[in-house]
Each structure stands twice: as C-alpha cells, then as structure tokens.
Design a protein around this motif. Structure first.
Motif: not given
Length: 56
Positions: A26-29, A35-36
């Motif tokens: 999820m972090i990579r994609e 995330k924001d």
C-alpha cells in the motif's frame, strides 16, 4: 519479516508477515488510506470493517 525471539505461534508469525506485505504494498502503490492526513477522521477516509475481504 524477521523471526521473533519471543516464541510467537506460527499462525501469528504468518499473520504479521501478511500484514507487513500488505502495508508495504500500500505504501509502495500510494494506496495507504491515511497517506495525506494521518490524523484524518473524515468519513471518506475511514475503512468500514464489514467491507474488508475475509479471504486474504
């Protein structure tokens, strides 16, 4: 994931490894839901547990 020294059951080790792989993907994609804004409580940012797949 590194093996733990505290003798976790193999089922828990596998579950934690799965969680780590999902998190890293999820972090990579860029699909990590917060995330924001890590402190967001906006309804559109929340994940409803009844919508989560059970066959991961």
């Amino acid at each position: 994931m590194q093996s733990h020294q505290n003798n976790l059951p193999p089922e828990l080790e596998r579950y934690l490894a799965l969680c780590e792989r999902v998190h890293q993907r999820m972090i990579r994609e860029g699909t990590w839901p917060w995330k924001d804004d890590p402190d967001s409580t906006d309804g559109q940012d929340l994940v409803e547990s009844e919508d989560n797949p059970t066959d991961i």
